[in-house]
Motif scaffolding. Structure first.
Motif, PDB file in Angstrom:
ATOM      1  N   ASP A 145       0.918  -1.236   0.076  1.00  0.00           N
ATOM      2  CA  ASP A 145      -0.155  -0.041  -0.134  1.00  0.00           C
ATOM      3  C   ASP A 145       0.957   1.335   0.010  1.00  0.00           C
ATOM      4  N   ILE A 146       0.562   2.385  -0.695  1.00  0.00           N
ATOM      5  CA  ILE A 146       1.220   3.458  -0.735  1.00  0.00           C
ATOM      6  C   ILE A 146       0.318   4.533  -0.538  1.00  0.00           C
ATOM      7  N   ASP A 147       0.563   5.457   0.176  1.00  0.00           N
ATOM      8  CA  ASP A 147      -0.062   6.584   0.813  1.00  0.00           C
ATOM      9  C   ASP A 147       0.144   7.669  -0.090  1.00  0.00           C
ATOM     10  N   ASN A 148      -0.573   8.133  -1.236  1.00  0.00           N
ATOM     11  CA  ASN A 148      -0.494   9.133  -2.368  1.00  0.00           C
ATOM     12  C   ASN A 148      -0.446  10.439  -1.613  1.00  0.00           C
ATOM     13  N   GLU A 149      -1.057  10.696  -0.494  1.00  0.00           N
ATOM     14  CA  GLU A 149      -1.150  12.070   0.366  1.00  0.00           C
ATOM     15  C   GLU A 149       0.475  12.514   0.213  1.00  0.00           C
ATOM     16  N   HIS A 150       1.292  11.580   0.892  1.00  0.00           N
ATOM     17  CA  HIS A 150       2.631  11.753   1.348  1.00  0.00           C
ATOM     18  C   HIS A 150       3.383  12.032   0.111  1.00  0.00           C
ATOM     19  N   LEU A 151       2.964  11.618  -1.055  1.00  0.00           N
ATOM     20  CA  LEU A 151       3.764  11.663  -2.082  1.00  0.00           C
ATOM     21  C   LEU A 151       3.564  13.047  -2.961  1.00  0.00           C
ATOM     22  N   LYS A 152       2.590  13.644  -2.794  1.00  0.00           N
ATOM     23  CA  LYS A 152       2.366  14.989  -3.337  1.00  0.00           C
ATOM     24  C   LYS A 152       3.743  16.002  -3.236  1.00  0.00           C
ATOM     25  N   ASP A 153       4.020  16.603  -4.566  1.00  0.00           N
ATOM     26  CA  ASP A 153       5.195  17.201  -4.449  1.00  0.00           C
ATOM     27  C   ASP A 153       4.715  18.483  -5.278  1.00  0.00           C
ATOM     28  N   ASN A 154       5.075  19.850  -4.533  1.00  0.00           N
ATOM     29  CA  ASN A 154       4.840  20.988  -5.251  1.00  0.00           C
ATOM     30  C   ASN A 154       5.478  21.036  -6.601  1.00  0.00           C
ATOM     31  N   ARG A 155       6.516  20.489  -6.675  1.00  0.00           N
ATOM     32  CA  ARG A 155       7.522  20.905  -7.736  1.00  0.00           C
ATOM     33  C   ARG A 155       6.854  19.951  -9.078  1.00  0.00           C
ATOM     34  N   LYS A 209       3.427  20.040  -9.665  1.00  0.00           N
ATOM     35  CA  LYS A 209       2.051  20.581  -9.999  1.00  0.00           C
ATOM     36  C   LYS A 209       1.881  20.964 -11.640  1.00  0.00           C
ATOM     37  N   GLU A 210       3.133  21.264 -12.119  1.00  0.00           N
ATOM     38  CA  GLU A 210       2.899  21.691 -13.649  1.00  0.00           C
ATOM     39  C   GLU A 210       3.047  20.491 -14.725  1.00  0.00           C
ATOM     40  N   PHE A 211       3.209  19.484 -14.213  1.00  0.00           N
ATOM     41  CA  PHE A 211       3.480  17.912 -14.797  1.00  0.00           C
ATOM     42  C   PHE A 211       2.174  17.480 -14.950  1.00  0.00           C
ATOM     43  N   GLU A 212       2.362  16.786 -16.047  1.00  0.00           N
ATOM     44  CA  GLU A 212       0.994  15.723 -16.461  1.00  0.00           C
ATOM     45  C   GLU A 212       1.638  14.587 -16.092  1.00  0.00           C
ATOM     46  N   ILE A 213       1.217  13.645 -14.978  1.00  0.00           N
ATOM     47  CA  ILE A 213       1.899  12.479 -14.667  1.00  0.00           C
ATOM     48  C   ILE A 213       1.025  11.429 -15.084  1.00  0.00           C
ATOM     49  N   LYS A 214       1.565  10.267 -16.112  1.00  0.00           N
ATOM     50  CA  LYS A 214       0.801   9.255 -16.513  1.00  0.00           C
ATOM     51  C   LYS A 214       1.142   7.961 -16.032  1.00  0.00           C
ATOM     52  N   GLU A 215       1.995   7.827 -15.493  1.00  0.00           N
ATOM     53  CA  GLU A 215       2.389   6.654 -14.708  1.00  0.00           C
ATOM     54  C   GLU A 215       3.083   6.872 -13.365  1.00  0.00           C
ATOM     55  N   GLN A 216       3.152   5.997 -12.376  1.00  0.00           N
ATOM     56  CA  GLN A 216       3.723   6.129 -11.192  1.00  0.00           C
ATOM     57  C   GLN A 216       4.176   4.705 -10.886  1.00  0.00           C
ATOM     58  N   HIS A 217       5.386   4.427 -10.347  1.00  0.00           N
ATOM     59  CA  HIS A 217       6.072   3.107 -10.269  1.00  0.00           C
ATOM     60  C   HIS A 217       6.814   3.210  -8.814  1.00  0.00           C
ATOM     61  N   TYR A 218       6.327   2.545  -7.913  1.00  0.00           N
ATOM     62  CA  TYR A 218       7.183   2.059  -6.682  1.00  0.00           C
ATOM     63  C   TYR A 218       7.556   0.931  -6.253  1.00  0.00           C
ATOM     64  N   TYR A 219       9.006   0.592  -6.480  1.00  0.00           N
ATOM     65  CA  TYR A 219       9.322  -0.671  -6.187  1.00  0.00           C
ATOM     66  C   TYR A 219      10.544  -0.874  -5.191  1.00  0.00           C
ATOM     67  N   PHE A 220      10.234  -2.033  -4.342  1.00  0.00           N
ATOM     68  CA  PHE A 220      11.485  -2.103  -3.287  1.00  0.00           C
ATOM     69  C   PHE A 220      11.962  -3.572  -3.505  1.00  0.00           C
ATOM     70  N   LYS A 221      13.442  -3.786  -3.101  1.00  0.00           N
ATOM     71  CA  LYS A 221      13.763  -4.928  -3.219  1.00  0.00           C
ATOM     72  C   LYS A 221      14.410  -5.451  -1.923  1.00  0.00           C
ATOM     73  N   GLY A 222      14.492  -6.555  -1.693  1.00  0.00           N
ATOM     74  CA  GLY A 222      15.117  -7.184  -0.433  1.00  0.00           C
ATOM     75  C   GLY A 222      14.587  -8.570  -0.217  1.00  0.00           C
ATOM     76  N   ILE A 223      14.497  -8.824   1.084  1.00  0.00           N
ATOM     77  CA  ILE A 223      14.188 -10.069   1.629  1.00  0.00           C
ATOM     78  C   ILE A 223      12.915 -10.193   2.300  1.00  0.00           C
ATOM     79  N   CYS A 224      11.857 -11.073   1.886  1.00  0.00           N
ATOM     80  CA  CYS A 224      10.690 -11.328   2.366  1.00  0.00           C
ATOM     81  C   CYS A 224      10.777 -11.770   3.787  1.00  0.00           C
ATOM     82  N   LYS A 225       9.710 -11.648   4.619  1.00  0.00           N
ATOM     83  CA  LYS A 225       9.707 -12.163   5.924  1.00  0.00           C
ATOM     84  C   LYS A 225      10.019 -13.470   5.815  1.00  0.00           C
ATOM     85  N   ASP A 226       9.512 -14.438   4.909  1.00  0.00           N
ATOM     86  CA  ASP A 226       9.408 -15.875   4.960  1.00  0.00           C
ATOM     87  C   ASP A 226      10.754 -16.276   4.835  1.00  0.00           C
TER      88      ASP A 226
END
Length: 138
Positions: free
Chosen positions: A105-115, A117-134
């Motif tokens: 889950d990603i909280d979009n409210e925390h990702l808003k950036d005033n810089r 504002k003048e861009f048209e965002i067409k895609e968003q990608h959030y990736y993390f890598k590591g070791i899962c709990k299992d």
């Protein structure tokens, strides 16, 4: 992050896609398995049930789903394309040991950036890598 669709055929039709049996089964596989599969994974899972299925058909069907905006492409590794039927903005975590990809889950409210504002965002990608709990607990 679950997707519930009563009638996949109707859902595809409403998305502007002719609901052939192969298209319905490929989309059902994506929704039911939630494993962020590759073309090969989908093909191997369905080829016994649908002997006429080809990897080209799976690939073309997924491209149609992407074009109609009912499936997203996930590219975490350059040499591996995966697919996701959850269209809401969310992130992904890939385990470096077992290779599984998990929705985050990603909280979009925390990702808003005033810089932005003048861009048209067409895609968003959030990736993390590591070791899962299992894998970490083994």
């Amino acid at each position: 992050m679950e997707i519930h669709i009563e009638n996949v055929g109707e859902y595809l039709k409403n998305s502007g896609i002719k609901p052939s049996y192969q298209r319905i089964r490929i989309f059902q596989y994506l929704v039911e398995n939630r494993n962020h599969p590759t073309v090969d994974m989908i093909y191997k899972a369905l080829c016994a049930e649908i002997p006429t299925l080809s990897k080209t058909t799976v690939y073309n069907t997924l491209n149609l789903f992407i074009e109609k905006k009912i499936v997203n492409v996930i590219v975490i590794e350059e040499n591996e394309t995966r697919y996701d039927s959850v269209m809401d903005v969310h992130g992904h975590f890939k385990c470096e040991k077992c290779g599984k990809i998990f929705d985050i889950d990603i909280d979009n409210e925390h990702l808003k950036d005033n810089r932005l504002k003048e861009f048209e965002i067409k895609e968003q990608h959030y990736y993390f890598k590591g070791i899962c709990k299992d894998c970490a607990n083994k």
